[in-house]
Design a protein around this motif. Structure first.
Motif, PDB file in Angstrom:
ATOM      1  N   SER A  41      39.548  44.745  40.820  1.00  0.00           N
ATOM      2  CA  SER A  41      38.604  43.575  41.487  1.00  0.00           C
ATOM      3  C   SER A  41      38.126  42.777  40.369  1.00  0.00           C
ATOM      4  CB  SER A  41      37.761  43.901  42.249  1.00  0.00           C
ATOM      5  OG  SER A  41      36.905  44.975  41.822  1.00  0.00           O
ATOM      6  N   CYS A  42      38.000  41.350  40.432  1.00  0.00           N
ATOM      7  CA  CYS A  42      37.518  40.810  39.287  1.00  0.00           C
ATOM      8  C   CYS A  42      35.939  41.042  39.147  1.00  0.00           C
ATOM      9  CB  CYS A  42      37.506  39.372  39.578  1.00  0.00           C
ATOM     10  SG  CYS A  42      36.989  38.089  38.311  1.00  0.00           S
ATOM     11  N   SER A  43      35.820  41.266  37.695  1.00  0.00           N
ATOM     12  CA  SER A  43      34.458  42.045  37.575  1.00  0.00           C
ATOM     13  C   SER A  43      33.484  40.625  37.509  1.00  0.00           C
ATOM     14  CB  SER A  43      34.267  42.732  36.330  1.00  0.00           C
ATOM     15  OG  SER A  43      34.885  42.059  35.378  1.00  0.00           O
ATOM     16  N   LEU A  44      33.814  39.501  37.104  1.00  0.00           N
ATOM     17  CA  LEU A  44      33.079  38.384  37.069  1.00  0.00           C
ATOM     18  C   LEU A  44      32.678  38.056  38.363  1.00  0.00           C
ATOM     19  CD1 LEU A  44      34.279  35.436  34.784  1.00  0.00           C
ATOM     20  CD2 LEU A  44      32.134  36.735  34.840  1.00  0.00           C
ATOM     21  N   CYS A  45      33.289  37.805  39.397  1.00  0.00           N
ATOM     22  CA  CYS A  45      33.054  36.863  40.567  1.00  0.00           C
ATOM     23  C   CYS A  45      32.854  38.208  41.646  1.00  0.00           C
ATOM     24  CB  CYS A  45      34.010  35.964  41.080  1.00  0.00           C
ATOM     25  SG  CYS A  45      35.820  36.642  41.223  1.00  0.00           S
ATOM     26  N   GLU A  46      33.384  39.428  41.408  1.00  0.00           N
ATOM     27  CA  GLU A  46      33.079  40.580  42.328  1.00  0.00           C
ATOM     28  C   GLU A  46      33.941  40.511  43.676  1.00  0.00           C
ATOM     29  OE1 GLU A  46      29.137  41.721  42.976  1.00  0.00           O
ATOM     30  OE2 GLU A  46      29.037  42.441  40.882  1.00  0.00           O
ATOM     31  N   ALA A  52      35.153  37.474  44.843  1.00  0.00           N
ATOM     32  CA  ALA A  52      34.935  36.363  45.599  1.00  0.00           C
ATOM     33  C   ALA A  52      35.968  35.148  45.217  1.00  0.00           C
ATOM     34  CB  ALA A  52      33.533  35.690  45.497  1.00  0.00           C
ATOM     35  N   GLY A  53      36.455  35.059  43.780  1.00  0.00           N
ATOM     36  CA  GLY A  53      37.532  34.164  43.554  1.00  0.00           C
ATOM     37  C   GLY A  53      36.619  33.310  42.604  1.00  0.00           C
ATOM     38  N   CYS A  54      37.393  33.116  41.153  1.00  0.00           N
ATOM     39  CA  CYS A  54      36.782  32.310  40.181  1.00  0.00           C
ATOM     40  C   CYS A  54      37.943  32.039  39.326  1.00  0.00           C
ATOM     41  CB  CYS A  54      35.909  33.090  39.296  1.00  0.00           C
ATOM     42  SG  CYS A  54      36.449  34.802  38.279  1.00  0.00           S
ATOM     43  N   ASN A  55      37.753  31.213  38.470  1.00  0.00           N
ATOM     44  CA  ASN A  55      38.941  30.817  37.438  1.00  0.00           C
ATOM     45  C   ASN A  55      39.514  31.782  36.672  1.00  0.00           C
ATOM     46  OD1 ASN A  55      36.965  31.023  35.621  1.00  0.00           O
ATOM     47  ND2 ASN A  55      37.193  28.672  34.893  1.00  0.00           N
ATOM     48  N   VAL A  56      38.984  32.737  36.271  1.00  0.00           N
ATOM     49  CA  VAL A  56      39.497  34.049  35.582  1.00  0.00           C
ATOM     50  C   VAL A  56      40.413  34.475  36.215  1.00  0.00           C
ATOM     51  CG1 VAL A  56      38.693  36.069  34.441  1.00  0.00           C
ATOM     52  CG2 VAL A  56      37.401  34.283  33.981  1.00  0.00           C
ATOM     53  N   CYS A  57      40.059  34.944  37.522  1.00  0.00           N
ATOM     54  CA  CYS A  57      41.077  35.467  38.584  1.00  0.00           C
ATOM     55  C   CYS A  57      42.068  34.697  39.212  1.00  0.00           C
ATOM     56  CB  CYS A  57      40.286  36.635  39.322  1.00  0.00           C
ATOM     57  SG  CYS A  57      39.132  35.920  40.353  1.00  0.00           S
ATOM     58  N   LYS A  58      42.020  33.421  38.744  1.00  0.00           N
ATOM     59  CA  LYS A  58      42.703  32.417  39.579  1.00  0.00           C
ATOM     60  C   LYS A  58      42.289  32.185  41.092  1.00  0.00           C
ATOM     61  CE  LYS A  58      46.343  32.218  35.995  1.00  0.00           C
ATOM     62  NZ  LYS A  58      46.644  33.530  35.510  1.00  0.00           N
TER      63      LYS A  58
HETATM   64 ZN   LIG Z   1      37.010  36.290  39.848  1.00  0.00          ZN
END
Ligand SMILES: [Zn+2]
Length: 340
Positions: free
Chosen positions: A259-264, A266-272
């Motif tokens: 799971s994307c550690s930046l947005c936990e 939720a979705g962000c540009n790092v995890c597209k």
């Molecule tokens: Zn993310």
């Protein structure tokens, strides 16, 4: 007169000073205008002419000796005084020492090794120049296998093929050939691919591959091990997701996302905007691979996984361009000072 000179010579020889003040006393007593050496020079005027040459020489020797001794004593106290000052002045600013910084790939490699060492994985290494058997054939990728196209590399020799290894799975082949199970090891190292260099691809990168072979090893063990790794590496809240995939040397195979550690998630540009980041491939070691390496596949089973250290570093430190790792730009490298 001669006796007086002799007596003074002895005095000079045996004189020892324990402070700067005593050296000064020594100078006044012997070499000042009214000092003992001066007195003797006055007395010299009364010496009979036939003795003058002999006594004169002795007197000059005495004077030189006294002067030498004084110089030596002065030097001794002056230099030791300087030394003391240096040691004792605690207000002087310290000399700056530049300690440099560890390379981000080394930092992350060490973290990965440390995480797996805690659950009993040893570290194994192998050659970067490999024969065809260890890099491809033993891993269920014979000469005509289409998967070879995805791993074009640099050939040192053709027929027999000697190549720069495309994966550190080759180290696992050596391990399986030379070690009796149980085997629990990770193999970090540099690997090569014939790729055009860009922000997203490079002709060299680093992998860590893991291998666990024992009796009754199941897919559940693999999942639990990778779950542990993901939480240790990216934080306690990290979730993992396994997607079915294909690799020639594992059956069954999966890709693992965290799971994307930046947005936990939720979705962000790092995890597209998916909430997930792909970090490694894994699976149960294909029985053919075990047999190729002399391990009884009816008795033993195992799992394997592999990840790119650059990819993990990219996620941890948000490094967007792969080329930065190999350009040795100090402006990039010094940002990792605090991560030592
Ligand atoms: Zn993310």
């Amino acid at each position: 007169m001669k006796e007086k000179i002799e007596a003074l010579l002895n005095e000079i020889d045996s004189f020892k000073a324990s402070s700067k003040e005593q050296v000064e006393e020594f100078r006044i007593k012997l070499l000042s205008k009214k000092g003992k050496v001066g007195e003797l020079f006055d007395e010299f005027k009364t010496v009979a002419p036939e003795l003058r040459k002999e006594v004169g020489q002795k007197l000059n020797d005495l004077k030189n000796k006294a002067q030498d001794k004084l110089n030596a004593l002065k030097e001794k106290f002056e230099s030791s005084e300087e030394g003391n000052d240096k040691e004792q002045d605690l207000t002087l600013p310290a000399e700056a020492v530049s300690i440099g910084s560890r390379h981000p790939l080394s930092i992350v490699r060490n973290q990965i090794v440390d995480i797996f060492a805690r659950i009993g994985f040893t570290v194994s290494e192998g050659p970067e120049v490999e024969d065809d058997w260890h890099n491809f054939s033993a891993l269920n990728t014979p000469a005509d296998h289409p998967a070879r196209d995805m791993q074009d590399t640099f050939y040192i020799n053709e027929n027999p093929d000697i190549v720069l290894r495309t994966q550190t799975s080759s180290v696992q082949v050596h391990m399986m050939e030379n070690t009796k199970p149980p085997i629990r090891t990770i193999s970090p190292g540099r690997v090569y691919r014939n790729e055009a260099i860009s922000a997203r691809a490079h002709c060299q990168f680093h992998q860590v591959e893991g291998l666990y072979i024992d009796k009754h090893v199941s897919f559940a063990d693999l999942k639990q091990t990778l779950m542990y790794f993901a939480k240790e590496m990216f934080g306690e809240k990290t979730q993992i997701r396994l997607r079915p995939s294909f690799f020639p040397f594992t059956e069954i195979s999966a890709e693992m996302d965290v799971s994307c550690s930046l947005c936990e998630g939720a979705g962000c540009n790092v995890c597209k905007y998916t909430g997930w980041l792909e970090i490694m491939g894994c699976g149960m070691v294909d029985p053919n691979v075990l047999e190729n390496c002399g391990i009884d596949s009816k008795q033993y089973s195992g799992f394997a996984f592999g990840m790119g250290i650059e990819r993990i570093t990219q996620i941890k430190y948000r490094v967007k361009d792969l080329r930065l790792y190999f350009e040795n730009d100090v402006r990039f490298l010094k940002q990792f000072k605090s991560a030592l």
